[in-house]
Design a protein around this motif. Structure first.
Motif, mmCIF file in Angstrom:
data_model
loop_
_atom_site.group_PDB
_atom_site.id
_atom_site.type_symbol
_atom_site.label_atom_id
_atom_site.label_comp_id
_atom_site.label_asym_id
_atom_site.label_seq_id
_atom_site.Cartn_x
_atom_site.Cartn_y
_atom_site.Cartn_z
ATOM 1 N N GLU A 58 0.843 -1.213 0.000
ATOM 2 C CA GLU A 58 0.000 0.000 0.000
ATOM 3 C C GLU A 58 0.874 1.257 0.000
ATOM 4 O O GLU A 58 0.593 2.221 -0.719
ATOM 5 N N ALA A 59 1.943 1.226 0.792
ATOM 6 C CA ALA A 59 2.837 2.391 0.846
ATOM 7 C C ALA A 59 3.472 2.634 -0.525
ATOM 8 O O ALA A 59 3.580 3.781 -0.980
ATOM 9 N N LEU A 60 3.855 1.556 -1.201
ATOM 10 C CA LEU A 60 4.529 1.704 -2.501
ATOM 11 C C LEU A 60 3.539 2.130 -3.586
ATOM 12 O O LEU A 60 3.894 2.869 -4.501
ATOM 13 N N ARG A 61 2.291 1.675 -3.466
ATOM 14 C CA ARG A 61 1.252 2.135 -4.413
ATOM 15 C C ARG A 61 1.006 3.623 -4.218
ATOM 16 O O ARG A 61 0.920 4.398 -5.170
ATOM 17 N N ASP A 62 0.914 4.061 -2.950
ATOM 18 C CA ASP A 62 0.656 5.480 -2.667
ATOM 19 C C ASP A 62 1.849 6.348 -3.077
ATOM 20 O O ASP A 62 1.672 7.476 -3.542
ATOM 21 N N ALA A 63 3.057 5.811 -2.896
ATOM 22 C CA ALA A 63 4.259 6.565 -3.308
ATOM 23 C C ALA A 63 4.257 6.773 -4.822
ATOM 24 O O ALA A 63 4.592 7.853 -5.328
ATOM 25 N N TRP A 64 3.853 5.742 -5.560
ATOM 26 C CA TRP A 64 3.847 5.838 -7.030
ATOM 27 C C TRP A 64 2.726 6.764 -7.519
ATOM 28 O O TRP A 64 2.900 7.571 -8.425
ATOM 29 N N LYS A 65 1.564 6.662 -6.864
ATOM 30 C CA LYS A 65 0.445 7.550 -7.214
ATOM 31 C C LYS A 65 0.873 9.022 -7.029
ATOM 32 O O LYS A 65 0.590 9.886 -7.860
ATOM 33 N N TRP A 66 1.574 9.283 -5.948
ATOM 34 C CA TRP A 66 2.051 10.652 -5.655
ATOM 35 C C TRP A 66 3.058 11.096 -6.709
ATOM 36 O O TRP A 66 2.999 12.206 -7.223
ATOM 37 N N GLN A 67 3.978 10.216 -7.084
ATOM 38 C CA GLN A 67 4.969 10.575 -8.105
ATOM 39 C C GLN A 67 4.274 10.855 -9.444
ATOM 40 O O GLN A 67 4.624 11.812 -10.146
ATOM 41 N N GLN A 68 3.271 10.053 -9.779
ATOM 42 C CA GLN A 68 2.544 10.276 -11.040
ATOM 43 C C GLN A 68 1.851 11.631 -11.025
ATOM 44 O O GLN A 68 1.840 12.346 -12.022
ATOM 45 N N LYS A 69 1.285 11.978 -9.877
ATOM 46 C CA LYS A 69 0.647 13.287 -9.725
ATOM 47 C C LYS A 69 1.678 14.400 -9.940
ATOM 48 O O LYS A 69 1.404 15.394 -10.618
ATOM 49 N N LEU A 70 2.882 14.240 -9.367
ATOM 50 C CA LEU A 70 3.927 15.253 -9.533
ATOM 51 C C LEU A 70 4.359 15.349 -10.990
ATOM 52 O O LEU A 70 4.597 16.432 -11.522
ATOM 53 N N THR A 71 4.447 14.188 -11.651
ATOM 54 C CA THR A 71 4.876 14.149 -13.052
ATOM 55 C C THR A 71 3.866 14.880 -13.935
ATOM 56 O O THR A 71 4.218 15.632 -14.834
ATOM 57 N N GLU A 72 2.567 14.641 -13.630
ATOM 58 C CA GLU A 72 1.514 15.306 -14.426
ATOM 59 C C GLU A 72 1.497 16.809 -14.155
ATOM 60 O O GLU A 72 0.993 17.573 -14.969
ATOM 61 N N GLY A 73 2.049 17.220 -13.032
ATOM 62 C CA GLY A 73 2.070 18.651 -12.660
ATOM 63 C C GLY A 73 0.773 19.010 -12.019
ATOM 64 O O GLY A 73 -0.006 19.812 -12.410
#
Ligand code: UFG
Length: 343
Positions: free
Chosen positions: A328-343
């Motif tokens: 769950e932590a790694l899924r949330d970390a990736w979701k957050w990174q994707q959000k940052l990537t999208e701006g």
């Protein structure tokens, strides 16, 4: 009845912002003291998206007794302060070896000023953000709170030991103080909404922010620092804790302080499970269905081989334990990174 306030120094930072959300959800009114030296004001918008309102914020340099006193007075004028959670500090191990004076000044100086300001304002409850780094490489793992404090490997680590010591000395003096010294293992992940997360400014030093940026193509491949350690797969072992579980532990600590006046205790905050760097990479790939670009490189100076928590004391005293999984932590970390990537 008006909600009790909790002052969160460094509340715009990574663990601080998640704790602000957890405090709000637990019925407290969090008040942030932050000078945005290692965070951005936009974090407040992210918090507001989750809790439905912007938290109260005072731009304060926590080294300044005058600024702290003014902010505490303003804060106490329309509500009762249940306690202070002190996150505000510099936290990069490598940087601390290059700028030791800044680390001593900021991390230790702010804790001295805060204790003085709290005493002057009659606030006795303090939750201090410490680290498992105080144990160095312990003789026995999982490590419990009885393990000896070993000589610090870095100025950063020394500041955590020194602050624990000065809080304990203040507690043992006539100062009216109650404190929880929270020794974090490796906090990772983000709020599941991806409205807040870790925002490393510049080159990330920690595993998960580097891994997610490398996977997003923002950095070169991840270098795994050493695969010749005496562990099963040769990579270092750590105890990775979801930042939302960690945030809840701070709320539990405030509750504990409110019902245990004149106490000072250290608590390990971890899952109790050790995972190797290679296991974390494999778990990330499985949880998110994406390959992590990486290669093995030399060891990083100062890394301990293996450390994970015995968090039994926190469970017994605070009634807290981790509920979220590494996946769950790694899924949330990736979701957050994707959000940052999208701006
Ligand atoms: N790692 C890599 N590659 C990277 C970054 C990290 O292989 O690019 C490895 C490290 O060697 C280590 C593991 O991933 O084995 C975790 O490293 P982190 O830097 O994420 O975390 P640390 O365990 O070194 O540091 C944490 C906290 C510090 C604290 C320290 C105490 O971030 O605040 O624990 O051991 F001081």
């Amino acid at each position: 009845m008006a909600k009790q306030k909790v002052v969160v120094t460094g509340g715009a930072g990574y663990i601080g912002s998640h704790t602000v959300v957890a405090l709000h959800e637990a019925g407290f009114s969090p008040v942030i003291f932050d000078n945005f030296s290692n965070s951005k004001p936009e974090v407040l918008d992210g918090i507001a998206r989750i809790i439905g309102e912007k938290p109260q914020i005072f731009e304060v340099d926590c080294r300044s007794k005058a600024e702290l006193a003014q902010a505490i007075e303003a804060c106490a004028s329309d509500g009762q302060i249940a306690g202070v959670i002190h996150f505000a500090a510099f936290k990069a191990v490598g940087e601390s070896t290059e700028r030791p004076l800044d680390y001593f000044d900021n991390n230790i100086g702010s804790t001295v000023s805060l204790l003085e300001a709290m005493t002057a304002a009659g606030i006795s409850n303090l939750v201090f953000s410490s680290s498992c780094t105080v144990y160095g490489q312990p003789d026995a793992i999982p490590v419990d709170e009885q393990a000896p404090i070993l000589p610090a490997e870095s100025p950063y680590g020394y500041t955590k030991q020194a602050c624990e010591r000065l809080i304990t000395d203040a507690f043992n003096s006539s100062m009216p103080l109650s404190a929880c010294l929270l020794r974090y293992f490796n906090p990772i992940g983000a709020h599941p909404s991806a409205a807040i997360g870790e925002l490393p400014l510049g080159h990330p030093n920690n595993l998960i922010p580097y891994l997610t940026q490398a996977t997003a193509g923002k950095r070169g491949p991840l270098t795994v620092f050493g695969n010749d350690y005496p562990t099963e797969d040769g990579t270092c072992i750590r105890d990775y804790i979801h930042v939302m579980d960690l945030a809840r532990a701070h709320v539990a600590s405030i509750h504990w302080l409110l019902s245990n006046p004149a106490s000072c205790e250290a608590f390990n905050l971890g899952t109790g499970e050790g995972k190797s760097v290679s296991q974390v990479i494999a778990a990330f790939e499985k949880a998110n269905g994406i390959a992590v670009p990486y290669s093995f490189g030399p060891r990083r100076a100062g890394d301990v081989t293996a450390i994970f928590a015995n968090a039994g004391k926190a469970e017994r005293a605070l009634g807290w334990k981790c509920e979220l999984s590494l996946e769950e932590a790694l899924r949330d970390a990736w979701k957050w990174q994707q959000k940052l990537t999208e701006g």
